[in-house]
Design an enzyme around this catalytic site. Structure first.
Site, mmCIF file in Angstrom:
data_model
loop_
_atom_site.group_PDB
_atom_site.id
_atom_site.type_symbol
_atom_site.label_atom_id
_atom_site.label_comp_id
_atom_site.label_asym_id
_atom_site.label_seq_id
_atom_site.Cartn_x
_atom_site.Cartn_y
_atom_site.Cartn_z
ATOM 1 C CE1 TYR A 128 -2.755 4.218 3.749
ATOM 2 C CE2 TYR A 128 -4.042 4.806 5.692
ATOM 3 C CZ TYR A 128 -3.313 3.874 4.967
ATOM 4 O OH TYR A 128 -3.149 2.601 5.469
ATOM 5 C CE1 TYR A 149 -4.043 -8.439 6.286
ATOM 6 C CE2 TYR A 149 -3.014 -8.539 4.121
ATOM 7 C CZ TYR A 149 -3.362 -9.139 5.311
ATOM 8 O OH TYR A 149 -3.046 -10.456 5.525
ATOM 9 C CB ALA A 170 -0.906 0.021 1.233
HETATM 10 N N1 LIG Z 1 0.982 1.068 8.882
HETATM 11 C C1 LIG Z 1 -0.174 1.293 9.512
HETATM 12 O O1 LIG Z 1 -0.236 1.920 10.574
HETATM 13 C C2 LIG Z 1 -1.466 0.764 8.924
HETATM 14 C C3 LIG Z 1 -2.667 1.085 9.561
HETATM 15 C C4 LIG Z 1 -3.859 0.606 9.034
HETATM 16 C C5 LIG Z 1 -3.832 -0.178 7.893
HETATM 17 N N2 LIG Z 1 -2.658 -0.459 7.284
HETATM 18 C C6 LIG Z 1 -2.696 -1.278 6.067
HETATM 19 O O2 LIG Z 1 -2.041 -2.500 6.333
HETATM 20 C C7 LIG Z 1 -1.382 -2.976 5.153
HETATM 21 C C8 LIG Z 1 0.081 -3.262 5.468
HETATM 22 O O3 LIG Z 1 0.690 -2.039 5.912
HETATM 23 P P1 LIG Z 1 2.225 -1.990 6.370
HETATM 24 O O4 LIG Z 1 2.299 -1.063 7.517
HETATM 25 O O5 LIG Z 1 2.798 -3.351 6.465
HETATM 26 O O6 LIG Z 1 2.856 -1.239 5.111
HETATM 27 P P2 LIG Z 1 4.369 -0.862 4.833
HETATM 28 O O7 LIG Z 1 5.275 -1.425 5.861
HETATM 29 O O8 LIG Z 1 4.391 0.597 4.537
HETATM 30 O O9 LIG Z 1 4.627 -1.674 3.503
HETATM 31 C C9 LIG Z 1 3.946 -1.351 2.348
HETATM 32 C C10 LIG Z 1 4.586 -2.103 1.198
HETATM 33 O O10 LIG Z 1 3.972 -1.644 -0.004
HETATM 34 C C11 LIG Z 1 4.981 -1.534 -0.976
HETATM 35 N N3 LIG Z 1 4.654 -0.530 -1.961
HETATM 36 C C12 LIG Z 1 4.366 0.783 -1.773
HETATM 37 N N4 LIG Z 1 4.207 1.392 -2.951
HETATM 38 C C13 LIG Z 1 4.387 0.445 -3.898
HETATM 39 C C14 LIG Z 1 4.381 0.446 -5.328
HETATM 40 N N5 LIG Z 1 4.169 1.575 -6.031
HETATM 41 N N6 LIG Z 1 4.629 -0.713 -5.969
HETATM 42 C C15 LIG Z 1 4.889 -1.852 -5.287
HETATM 43 N N7 LIG Z 1 4.924 -1.931 -3.946
HETATM 44 C C16 LIG Z 1 4.677 -0.780 -3.274
HETATM 45 C C17 LIG Z 1 6.206 -1.112 -0.222
HETATM 46 O O11 LIG Z 1 7.332 -1.478 -0.951
HETATM 47 P P3 LIG Z 1 8.727 -0.720 -0.701
HETATM 48 O O12 LIG Z 1 9.126 -1.059 0.710
HETATM 49 O O13 LIG Z 1 9.613 -1.338 -1.726
HETATM 50 O O14 LIG Z 1 8.446 0.740 -0.891
HETATM 51 C C18 LIG Z 1 6.083 -1.880 1.079
HETATM 52 O O15 LIG Z 1 6.722 -3.128 1.004
HETATM 53 C C19 LIG Z 1 -1.627 -1.899 4.100
HETATM 54 O O16 LIG Z 1 -2.746 -2.246 3.343
HETATM 55 C C20 LIG Z 1 -1.939 -0.656 4.901
HETATM 56 O O17 LIG Z 1 -2.736 0.262 4.189
HETATM 57 C C21 LIG Z 1 -1.476 -0.019 7.769
#
Ligand SMILES: NC(=O)c1ccc[n+]([C@@H]2O[C@H](COP(=O)([O-])OP(=O)(O)OC[C@H]3O[C@@H](n4cnc5c(N)ncnc54)[C@H](OP(=O)(O)O)[C@@H]3O)[C@@H](O)[C@H]2O)c1
Length: 298
Positions: free
Chosen positions: A129, A103, A64
């Site tokens: 977002y 997610y 994401a």
């Molecule tokens: N983080 C939070 O607090 C939170 C809260 C609520 C919901 N969520 C949801 O939970 C899920 C997992 O979140 P997370 O925190 O694990 O996310 P994260 O650590 O930010 O990881 C997101 C991943 O998406 C990849 N990504 C981003 N842009 C991309 C693109 N253009 N092409 C291909 N890959 C791309 C990133 O790759 P790179 O590392 O190579 O950039 C990264 O591996 C997501 O759906 C998020 O929206 C997260």
């Protein structure tokens, strides 16, 4: 879900959640983990081609555009990754008769509630977002594919850029931290959400087929609630800094950010528990587990 039940395509394999999912899913099938360097999810033509070439039985999208503040001015990229890519994944899942696990976020809500949000509560994202994530959810739901969307919140882990790692770094450098106390949510350890995802998959298949009546949208977070200040205070205590570091509570108005965030975004997990018998641990237990794994080098 059964061992060797087919190809699994995992997007976002290098993220907080994706890292743990990759380990867990590897025990369940042949996983093709994808990173941004292999495939940019803004390229929907290549995305479609990669999915069709892999012919997965299961697509898991942990990728994401998660930079909440940057998304306010980088709208088009956030939209391509959070709304467009899930739409293509869902279309392909439908065409290939695959299951899509995706997610989403508590930031689809405006924070005006005072009790935990259910899946059917009205959405009204306050920022780009949340709006793009909501568009992704809606595209998946409209696709006709078998899907599970898990809305989660306040994710952290020992890897990557997150609130826990920021607080630990600041606590090592400073004697005083100022953290907002008027945003209430539920900190969720990403590894526990990955565990819950695997449990959910176990309960989703019967005789190798998806139980379609169990597909849909679920809330999946740790239990309980706190503010960012409460979370920071507990991090500082558990990391052994509380003698030296004071954690001061401030209002959001003293910490302005480009994106507006909901004042209250606690998610009720009742549907997840009722359907799959899954209940993630309390957020404090999750934090303790994360820190224990950190000290063991996990
Ligand atoms: N983080 C939070 O607090 C939170 C809260 C609520 C919901 N969520 C949801 O939970 C899920 C997992 O979140 P997370 O925190 O694990 O996310 P994260 O650590 O930010 O990881 C997101 C991943 O998406 C990849 N990504 C981003 N842009 C991309 C693109 N253009 N092409 C291909 N890959 C791309 C990133 O790759 P790179 O590392 O190579 O950039 C990264 O591996 C997501 O759906 C998020 O929206 C997260």
């Amino acid at each position: 879900m059964h061992k060797n039940s087919g190809n699994i395509l995992l997007f976002g394999a290098g993220g907080q959640l994706g890292t743990k999912l990759k380990t867990l899913l590897t025990a369940r099938g042949i996983v093709r983990p994808l990173y941004q360097k292999d495939l940019d999810l803004r390229d929907h033509v290549r995305l479609r081609a990669v999915i069709h070439e892999t012919r997965p039985a299961l697509i898991v999208n942990a990728a994401a555009y998660t930079a909440v503040d940057a998304a306010e001015s980088d709208t088009e990229n956030a939209r391509l990754v959070n709304a467009g890519a899930p739409r293509v994944m869902a279309e392909c899942a439908k065409e290939l008769n695959a299951l899509l696990v995706h997610y989403s976020t508590d930031y689809v809500f405006d924070g005006s509630a005072q009790t935990p949000y259910g899946e059917d509560a009205p959405t009204r994202p306050l920022g780009v977002y949340g709006a793009t994530k909501l568009a992704g959810e809606e595209a998946i739901a409209a696709s006709g594919a078998d899907f599970i969307t898990l809305r989660t919140a306040w994710l952290y882990s020992n890897h990557g850029k997150n609130f826990l790692n920021t607080m630990l770094k600041l606590a090592a450098e400073r004697n005083e931290l100022r953290v907002v106390s008027d945003q209430i949510g539920c900190p969720t350890y990403a590894d526990l959400l990955a565990d819950a995802t695997l449990q959910m998959l176990d309960g989703l298949y019967a005789n190798g087929a998806v139980r379609k009546e169990r597909c849909g949208l679920y809330h999946a977070t740790c239990q309980g609630s706190t503010s960012w200040w409460g979370f920071a205070k507990r991090i500082v205590e558990l990391a052994g800094y509380s003698e030296r570091v004071r954690v001061l509570s401030i209002p959001t108005s003293e910490y302005p950010t480009p994106a507006k965030r909901p004042a209250y975004s606690v998610l009720s997990n009742e549907k997840l528990e009722r359907t799959f018998g899954i209940r993630l641990p309390d957020w404090e237990a999750g934090l303790k587990r994360c820190l224990a794994e950190r000290s063991r080098g996990g």
